[in-house]
Design a protein around this motif. Structure first.
Motif, PDB file in Angstrom:
ATOM      1  N   LEU A   1     -41.799  31.762  21.324  1.00 34.36           N
ATOM      2  CA  LEU A   1     -40.530  31.178  20.888  1.00 34.36           C
ATOM      3  C   LEU A   1     -39.346  32.045  21.289  1.00 34.36           C
ATOM      4  O   LEU A   1     -38.315  31.530  21.743  1.00 34.36           O
ATOM      5  N   SER A   2     -39.482  33.366  21.155  1.00 34.84           N
ATOM      6  CA  SER A   2     -38.353  34.257  21.427  1.00 34.84           C
ATOM      7  C   SER A   2     -37.990  34.354  22.901  1.00 34.84           C
ATOM      8  O   SER A   2     -36.966  34.951  23.252  1.00 34.84           O
ATOM      9  N   CYS A   3     -38.823  33.789  23.758  1.00 34.47           N
ATOM     10  CA  CYS A   3     -38.536  33.780  25.194  1.00 34.47           C
ATOM     11  C   CYS A   3     -37.857  32.487  25.646  1.00 34.47           C
ATOM     12  O   CYS A   3     -37.376  32.412  26.777  1.00 34.47           O
ATOM     13  N   ALA A   4     -37.839  31.470  24.793  1.00 34.98           N
ATOM     14  CA  ALA A   4     -37.468  30.124  25.217  1.00 34.98           C
ATOM     15  C   ALA A   4     -36.000  29.801  24.990  1.00 34.98           C
ATOM     16  O   ALA A   4     -35.349  30.327  24.077  1.00 34.98           O
ATOM     17  N   GLY A   5     -35.487  28.901  25.846  1.00 30.35           N
ATOM     18  CA  GLY A   5     -34.137  28.387  25.681  1.00 30.35           C
ATOM     19  C   GLY A   5     -33.996  27.056  26.381  1.00 30.35           C
ATOM     20  O   GLY A   5     -34.796  26.699  27.248  1.00 30.35           O
ATOM     21  N   HIS A   6     -32.968  26.320  26.027  1.00 25.33           N
ATOM     22  CA  HIS A   6     -32.716  25.024  26.658  1.00 25.33           C
ATOM     23  C   HIS A   6     -31.240  24.684  26.520  1.00 25.33           C
ATOM     24  O   HIS A   6     -30.514  25.293  25.699  1.00 25.33           O
ATOM     25  N   THR A   7     -30.799  23.730  27.294  1.00 22.58           N
ATOM     26  CA  THR A   7     -29.419  23.290  27.150  1.00 22.58           C
ATOM     27  C   THR A   7     -29.289  22.467  25.870  1.00 22.58           C
ATOM     28  O   THR A   7     -30.210  21.752  25.480  1.00 22.58           O
ATOM     29  N   LEU A   8     -28.141  22.560  25.245  1.00 19.22           N
ATOM     30  CA  LEU A   8     -27.902  21.772  24.039  1.00 19.22           C
ATOM     31  C   LEU A   8     -27.810  20.292  24.397  1.00 19.22           C
ATOM     32  O   LEU A   8     -28.301  19.435  23.644  1.00 19.22           O
ATOM     33  N   SER A   9     -27.240  19.994  25.543  1.00 16.29           N
ATOM     34  CA  SER A   9     -27.067  18.592  25.926  1.00 16.29           C
ATOM     35  C   SER A   9     -28.405  17.894  26.124  1.00 16.29           C
ATOM     36  O   SER A   9     -28.583  16.739  25.704  1.00 16.29           O
ATOM     37  N   PHE A  10     -29.384  18.576  26.751  1.00 19.94           N
ATOM     38  CA  PHE A  10     -30.679  17.916  26.949  1.00 19.94           C
ATOM     39  C   PHE A  10     -31.404  17.758  25.611  1.00 19.94           C
ATOM     40  O   PHE A  10     -32.053  16.731  25.372  1.00 19.94           O
ATOM     41  N   TYR A  11     -31.280  18.757  24.743  1.00 20.29           N
ATOM     42  CA  TYR A  11     -31.908  18.628  23.429  1.00 20.29           C
ATOM     43  C   TYR A  11     -31.384  17.386  22.716  1.00 20.29           C
ATOM     44  O   TYR A  11     -32.157  16.619  22.129  1.00 20.29           O
ATOM     45  N   ARG A  12     -30.082  17.184  22.774  1.00 21.35           N
ATOM     46  CA  ARG A  12     -29.488  16.051  22.069  1.00 21.35           C
ATOM     47  C   ARG A  12     -29.820  14.713  22.728  1.00 21.35           C
ATOM     48  O   ARG A  12     -29.642  13.667  22.111  1.00 21.35           O
ATOM     49  N   SER A  13     -30.329  14.765  23.960  1.00 21.15           N
ATOM     50  CA  SER A  13     -30.732  13.525  24.633  1.00 21.15           C
ATOM     51  C   SER A  13     -32.168  13.128  24.297  1.00 21.15           C
ATOM     52  O   SER A  13     -32.588  12.007  24.606  1.00 21.15           O
ATOM     53  N   LEU A  14     -32.932  14.030  23.672  1.00 18.43           N
ATOM     54  CA  LEU A  14     -34.325  13.729  23.351  1.00 18.43           C
ATOM     55  C   LEU A  14     -34.401  12.658  22.253  1.00 18.43           C
ATOM     56  O   LEU A  14     -33.579  12.647  21.335  1.00 18.43           O
ATOM     57  N   PRO A  15     -35.387  11.794  22.325  1.00 20.44           N
ATOM     58  CA  PRO A  15     -35.571  10.820  21.244  1.00 20.44           C
ATOM     59  C   PRO A  15     -35.814  11.484  19.891  1.00 20.44           C
ATOM     60  O   PRO A  15     -35.444  10.952  18.846  1.00 20.44           O
ATOM     61  N   GLU A  16     -36.454  12.659  19.915  1.00 19.76           N
ATOM     62  CA  GLU A  16     -36.730  13.405  18.690  1.00 19.76           C
ATOM     63  C   GLU A  16     -36.688  14.886  18.998  1.00 19.76           C
ATOM     64  O   GLU A  16     -37.272  15.355  19.968  1.00 19.76           O
ATOM     65  N   GLY A  17     -35.963  15.638  18.171  1.00 23.64           N
ATOM     66  CA  GLY A  17     -35.906  17.081  18.334  1.00 23.64           C
ATOM     67  C   GLY A  17     -36.965  17.759  17.477  1.00 23.64           C
ATOM     68  O   GLY A  17     -38.086  17.283  17.355  1.00 23.64           O
ATOM     69  N   TRP A  18     -36.610  18.885  16.868  1.00 15.26           N
ATOM     70  CA  TRP A  18     -37.537  19.566  15.967  1.00 15.26           C
ATOM     71  C   TRP A  18     -37.923  18.620  14.839  1.00 15.26           C
ATOM     72  O   TRP A  18     -37.066  18.013  14.201  1.00 15.26           O
ATOM     73  N   SER A  19     -39.211  18.494  14.587  1.00 16.94           N
ATOM     74  CA  SER A  19     -39.721  17.610  13.540  1.00 16.94           C
ATOM     75  C   SER A  19     -41.014  18.186  12.991  1.00 16.94           C
ATOM     76  O   SER A  19     -41.586  19.132  13.558  1.00 16.94           O
TER      77      SER A  19
END
Length: 261
Positions: free
Chosen positions: A152-170
């Protein structure tokens, strides 16, 4: 705050004072960040420190929640509704970053939607590496179907792509690792561009092999690593040492793969 480049998400439950070192490594980043500490049932005895930290540091917010049935996945999703960074980076409350970690992920994510630094664990006095290139279909398929290789501590992503996902953290289905469940939501989407970094900028200390350690032993371990990270000369020597070890680990994995075909 202005010119925030990244939102740093630090989930926390019961690692107590270890989080102070993790947060310190986030605040030492070479680019402006905001830090979201997301509490998932933090013990009452540990809350005053986190509230004081948030009051003292304008970049830090503490989201205090009761213990969830899982790992507070929905709390992470709710917090990201308030994110201002171009990218989102994750930091476990018992891990450390080098000062250029976020800058490296920012560079990788200029041409990608999901990225990570060189994956590694410190375990049993050794450094274990997980060679990976998510831009290569074979590695991407391996992570999708066989298991996660990105701490987890190595990972990152754009905020825009996260918000485009049908479902985020769940909520994570029973039997699945939490991080892997989330990361696959990126990797399953064909349009998601992935990038794998080759620099060791996140140092991870998994909890399972340390479950019997007293708190002071864990704190002493992190403090020793923090000293090497904060001092520029020691940090340069550390990076070179880790790179040499990572190249050897990659070559060993490649040799094993070639031996199977």
């Amino acid at each position: 705050m202005t010119n925030i480049r990244a939102t740093v998400v630090i989930p926390t439950f019961d690692h107590g004072p270890l989080i102070s070192l993790a947060v310190d490594s986030a605040l030492r980043q070479s680019v402006p960040v905001e830090v979201f500490i997301i509490g998932d049932g933090v013990p009452e005895a540990h809350k005053p420190f986190l509230h004081e930290l948030a009051a003292r540091e304008p970049q830090v917010r503490f989201f205090d929640h009761p213990k969830s049935s899982g790992r507070g996945e929905r709390y992470r999703d709710a917090a990201l509704a308030h994110a201002q960074g171009e990218i989102v980076c994750y930091l476990c409350d018992r891990d450390l970053w080098l000062p250029d970690h976020v800058a490296q992920l920012l560079a990788l994510l200029q041409g990608a939607d999901f990225a990570h630094s060189l994956p590694l664990h410190v375990r049993d006095g050794q450094v274990l590496f997980f060679p990976l290139d998510l831009a290569h279909p074979a590695y991407r398929s391996q992570v999708l179907r066989r298991g996660n290789r990105v701490p987890l501590s190595c990972a990152g992503h754009t905020l825009s792509f996260y918000r485009s996902l049908p479902e985020g953290w769940s909520d994570t289905p029973h039997g699945l690792p939490t991080d892997w469940h989330m990361f696959r939501k990126f990797l399953f989407r064909p349009e998601c561009r992935c990038a794998s970094g080759v620099l060791p900028t996140a140092i991870t200390f998994p909890s399972p092999p340390r479950k019997d350690w007293p708190p002071q032993a864990r704190m002493s371990e992190l403090q020793a690593w923090q000293e090497r990270i904060v001092d520029p000369v020691q940090r340069q020597a550390l990076v070179l040492q880790l790179l040499q070890m990572a190249i050897k680990a990659r070559d060993q994995e490649l040799a094993a793969y070639l031996g199977r075909i």
